[in-house]
Design a protein around this motif. Structure first.
Motif, short mmCIF file in Angstrom:
data_model
loop_
_atom_site.label_atom_id
_atom_site.label_comp_id
_atom_site.label_asym_id
_atom_site.label_seq_id
_atom_site.Cartn_x
_atom_site.Cartn_y
_atom_site.Cartn_z
N PRO A 194 0.80 -1.22 0.00
CA PRO A 194 0.00 0.00 0.00
C PRO A 194 0.84 1.27 0.00
N ASN A 195 2.03 1.24 0.57
CA ASN A 195 2.86 2.46 0.59
C ASN A 195 3.67 2.65 -0.69
N GLY A 196 3.44 1.80 -1.68
CA GLY A 196 4.12 1.98 -2.95
C GLY A 196 5.41 1.17 -3.06
N ASN A 197 5.91 0.67 -1.95
CA ASN A 197 7.09 -0.21 -2.02
C ASN A 197 6.70 -1.57 -2.56
N ARG A 198 7.70 -2.35 -2.89
CA ARG A 198 7.42 -3.71 -3.34
C ARG A 198 8.05 -4.70 -2.37
N GLU A 199 7.28 -5.73 -2.04
CA GLU A 199 7.83 -6.76 -1.14
C GLU A 199 8.16 -7.99 -1.96
N LEU A 200 9.39 -8.48 -1.78
CA LEU A 200 9.83 -9.61 -2.59
C LEU A 200 9.06 -10.89 -2.25
N LEU A 201 8.74 -11.65 -3.28
CA LEU A 201 8.19 -12.99 -3.08
C LEU A 201 9.38 -13.94 -2.95
N THR A 202 9.83 -14.14 -1.73
CA THR A 202 11.06 -14.91 -1.53
C THR A 202 10.81 -16.40 -1.69
N GLU A 203 11.91 -17.12 -1.83
CA GLU A 203 11.80 -18.57 -1.98
C GLU A 203 11.11 -19.19 -0.76
N GLU A 204 11.44 -18.67 0.41
CA GLU A 204 10.90 -19.28 1.62
C GLU A 204 9.49 -18.79 1.93
N LYS A 205 9.27 -17.50 1.81
CA LYS A 205 8.02 -16.93 2.32
C LYS A 205 7.03 -16.52 1.22
N GLY A 206 7.49 -16.49 -0.03
CA GLY A 206 6.64 -15.98 -1.11
C GLY A 206 5.31 -16.70 -1.22
N ILE A 207 5.35 -18.00 -1.11
CA ILE A 207 4.13 -18.78 -1.30
C ILE A 207 3.12 -18.48 -0.18
N ASP A 208 3.64 -18.21 1.01
CA ASP A 208 2.76 -17.89 2.14
C ASP A 208 2.07 -16.53 1.93
N VAL A 209 2.87 -15.57 1.45
CA VAL A 209 2.30 -14.25 1.14
C VAL A 209 1.24 -14.39 0.05
N LEU A 210 1.59 -15.12 -1.00
CA LEU A 210 0.65 -15.28 -2.12
C LEU A 210 -0.63 -15.98 -1.69
N GLY A 211 -0.50 -16.98 -0.83
CA GLY A 211 -1.68 -17.71 -0.36
C GLY A 211 -2.66 -16.79 0.32
N PHE B 170 -0.52 -20.36 -8.26
CA PHE B 170 0.55 -20.75 -7.33
C PHE B 170 1.69 -21.46 -8.07
N GLN B 171 1.34 -22.31 -9.02
CA GLN B 171 2.38 -23.04 -9.76
C GLN B 171 3.22 -22.09 -10.60
N GLU B 172 2.59 -21.03 -11.07
CA GLU B 172 3.34 -20.03 -11.83
C GLU B 172 4.45 -19.44 -10.95
N HIS B 173 4.07 -19.16 -9.70
CA HIS B 173 5.08 -18.66 -8.76
C HIS B 173 6.14 -19.73 -8.50
N LYS B 174 5.69 -20.95 -8.23
CA LYS B 174 6.63 -22.03 -7.92
C LYS B 174 7.64 -22.23 -9.06
N SER B 175 7.17 -22.01 -10.29
CA SER B 175 8.07 -22.27 -11.41
C SER B 175 9.15 -21.19 -11.53
N THR B 176 9.01 -20.08 -10.78
CA THR B 176 10.07 -19.06 -10.79
C THR B 176 11.13 -19.34 -9.72
N LEU B 177 10.87 -20.31 -8.86
CA LEU B 177 11.79 -20.53 -7.73
C LEU B 177 12.97 -21.42 -8.15
N PRO B 178 14.08 -21.31 -7.40
CA PRO B 178 15.22 -22.18 -7.70
C PRO B 178 14.82 -23.64 -7.67
N ARG B 179 15.33 -24.41 -8.59
CA ARG B 179 15.02 -25.85 -8.61
C ARG B 179 15.87 -26.56 -7.56
#
Ligand code: CUO
Length: 678
Positions: A316-333, A399-408
């Motif tokens: 909301p403040n205009g910043n961007r929060e990274l969808l990290t490997e560890e936490k990104g899926i939780d944020v997206l959910g 969700f799979q679209e996000h997962k496919s961006t993560l390190p294998r």
């Protein structure tokens, strides 16, 4: 207190709550199913309810008593949130009982049941009480509506002991002219629907923040529903149907119709149907204070793909929060469901919930026909409708679209030095090695608690569900190090072939792997033989808990009543194994032992209810596995991996197994009954 207050204990069916007149609202007399109403002479035990000042119920009463209740509708959420706050705010049990008695008289019964169940689950002083399973309180959400007239007749004519169980056929919602009906046994299974209801009770997306904010709740929303889709596809392939198509275009006619044939005993309405080729439309219903356009959802959807491809979410403040490997899926959910933990609802909206709403109201989007929503818009009934799976396949695709961006996962993150899984086998009594067996089983559930019969007593409905023969995994493991090693055994199963009967690429097959079990082992040096029973699965809850004490008063009935609450969440054991096929469906059983150092969560889970932790977590604890949920199948494969065989490291093993559907029907008492034809 350790004893149930709201439900009978043991086989004592008759607990009366003596409610002071000040709390009663004599104008209403519906039975919510949570508190027994008995004549003075019928009760074995009386609970004296103290009087209490009536709360301001303006918000909960925005929903009338005659309406159906759905958390997916924002107005209803508001009503539920307020009522949960009221019930959570009571200082002690006595006040909670008084307040419940007062609210029960005055608010919508479904809403009341939901709010009280959430409060019981989350108050420290009621955690050990049972939440009555919804099947008891509202059997009308789970069984053929036609049964209730029969049940009434049976109860009027016969005394409790001599009543016949009322048979619910497997085929009451459609005929085989509708090919989707082939898997109605899965969609309409009471245990699966109860699990889904219970899961959403444990992980509500709205309400007081401390209730919603559970460890990795966004991720578990993703994973539990991903596995439902995998299981549904497994079931489809078992029945020669292609995998479910995600609902990508929300403006196209929807070929799958659904006619639930459920009658609401409380909201005085039948559940609406959806004919095939129905079209979703913008919803604008004053009655529900609800307005949402398909275009809103399309914008939200596009923003999700933008966020995923940019690897960050706009705040909301205009910043961007990274969808990290560890936490990104939780944020997206949380963002996609959306739960109140969504960090930016203005931009990302309420996509999945509104999907349920738009689908659930496509028959009356502006309310001109005064119709309520259909089964897809209530977590207790949504899985009955084929379109549920199309919606959730769409959600999963994001969700799979996000997962496919993560390190294998590279070999280092998959392997376990010194540990080799030599083989895995399945032993089913009476079957060849590595064959799983499925069949139909009949069981009875008692409908009487959710109905107001005179004379009282049990009335049983007899339903038919899928079942498998209990089996044992035998896993041979070599520990070539000098000391003991601790590992996590992860067991998955997938179809071997796709709908054309050809081998699948790993990238496709990984999405079909259903998790069957996960447990910790200590491996001594040299060879180890691990034996594990299917009934010990950490995915499932036992049959008796799915249906709890519904078989009370039956020979051999009377299951333990303990720890139903969190423990009521869990995939039903009788649905652990997909149906397979009469000729034997070729499948691949996958076993991996991962290094516990990478799995371990430091916490004490002694005494906690943990027996279905894979889908449900552990109450008040961290999710007991540090890896990403779905590991090792939650990522695209490393370079060079095309097939499952390519994927394997020495600490993994695969075995060809078959699931043979034997088309027997086993009766309630265990004897064979005449076969069903399909
Ligand atoms: Cu469980 Cu859409 O989240 O039904």
């Amino acid at each position: 207190p350790t004893e149930p207050i709201f439900m009978p204990k043991g086989d004592n069916n008759n607990v009366a709550f003596d409610v002071p007149p000040a709390l009663l609202d004599n104008r209403v007399n519906a039975d919510s199913g949570l508190v027994n109403r008995l004549g003075a002479g019928e009760a074995d035990e009386h609970v004296q309810v103290r009087t209490i000042a009536l709360p301001d119920l303006t918000v909960p009463q925005l929903l009338s008593r005659e309406q159906n209740f759905s958390l997916f509708i924002p107005l209803h959420r508001q009503a539920a949130g307020r009522l949960i706050e009221i019930l959570m705010g009571m200082r002690n049990i006595d006040d909670l009982v008084s307040m419940s008695a007062a609210c029960r008289e005055r608010v919508n019964p479904y809403l009341f049941n939901y709010a009280l169940s959430v409060a019981i689950l989350h108050r420290p002083d009621t955690r050990n009480l049972q939440v009555p399973p919804l099947l008891e309180a509202f059997p009308d959400k789970f069984v053929d509506g036609a049964i209730f007239n029969k049940a009434r007749r049976e109860s009027e004519i016969f005394l409790s002991g001599s009543r016949q169980p009322l048979e619910i056929p497997l085929d009451y919602t459609a005929s085989d002219l509708d090919i989707e009906h082939r898997i109605a046994y899965f969609r309409e299974d009471p245990g699966i629907n109860l699990h889904h209801w219970h899961w959403h009770l444990v992980y509500p997306f709205t309400g007081p923040r401390n209730i919603v904010d559970k460890d990795r709740r966004g991720e578990i929303f993703y994973y539990m529903h991903q596995q439902i889709i995998a299981r549904y596809n497994f079931e489809r392939l078992s029945n020669k149907l292609a995998r479910v198509k995600r609902l990508l275009n929300w403006r196209e006619p929807i070929p799958e119709g659904y006619f639930p044939k459920l009658d609401s005993l409380v909201a005085s309405r039948v559940w609406p149907s959806r004919h095939s080729n129905a079209v979703m439309r913008d919803v604008n219903r004053e009655l529900d204070q609800l307005q949402v356009d398909i275009a809103d959802c399309e914008r939200w959807r596009d923003r999700f793909y933008d966020a995923i491809h940019q690897g960050s979410v706009l705040m909301p403040n205009g910043n961007r929060e990274l969808l990290t490997e560890e936490k990104g899926i939780d944020v997206l959910g949380n963002l996609l469901e959306a739960s109140i933990l969504s960090p930016n609802m203005n931009v990302y909206g309420d996509l999945h919930n509104m999907g349920h709403v738009l689908l659930g109201l496509c028959h009356d989007p502006d309310g001109r026909n005064l119709e309520t929503f259909s089964t897809i818009a209530d977590p207790a009934t949504s899985m009955r409708d084929p379109v549920f799976f199309r919606l959730h396949a769409f959600v999963d695709d994001i969700f799979q679209e996000h997962k496919s961006t993560l390190p294998r996962y590279d070999v280092n993150r998959l392997g376990y030095n010194g540990i080799t899984v030599r083989s895995v086998d399945i032993e089913t009594p009476g079957a060849p090695k590595n064959e799983l067996r499925t069949f139909w089983k009949k069981d009875d559930v008692d409908l009487s608690r959710g109905m107001d019969f005179t004379p009282r007593g049990n009335v049983f409905a007899r339903f038919t569900h899928l079942q498998h023969t209990d089996f044992v995994y035998k896993i041979q493991v070599e520990n070539s190090t000098n000391g003991p090693k601790v590992g996590t055994v992860r067991i998955f199963l997938a179809p071997k072939f796709d709908e054309r009967g050809v081998n699948m690429l790993f990238r496709d097959q990984r999405l079909l792997f259903i998790e069957l079990d996960k447990f910790t082992v200590t491996l001594k040096p040299k060879s180890n033989m691990i034996e594990r029973r299917s009934t010990d699965s950490s995915l499932t809850i036992p049959f008796e808990r799915t249906f709890r004490n519904l078989q009370l008063n039956r020979p051999g009935g009377g299951a333990a009543l303990d720890e139903f609450n969190f423990c009521g969440c869990g995939w039903p054991q009788h649905m652990l194994i997909p149906k397979g096929s009469p000729e034997g469906m070729p499948c691949e059983l996958f076993v991996m032992i991962s290094n516990f150092d990478g799995d371990k969560i430091n916490q004490n889970t002694e005494g906690a209810c943990a027996d279905a932790a894979i889908f449900c977590g552990i109450r008040d604890k961290l999710y007991p596995d540090k890896r990403s949920m779905g590991y090792p199948f939650d990522r695209m494969p490393r370079d060079g991996v095309n097939t499952l065989q390519d994927f394997l490291t020495p600490n993994m093993s695969v075995r060809d197994v078959t699931i043979k559907f034997t088309n027997r029907t086993v009766g309630v008492q265990g004897g064979e009954e005449p076969n069903r034809l399909t």
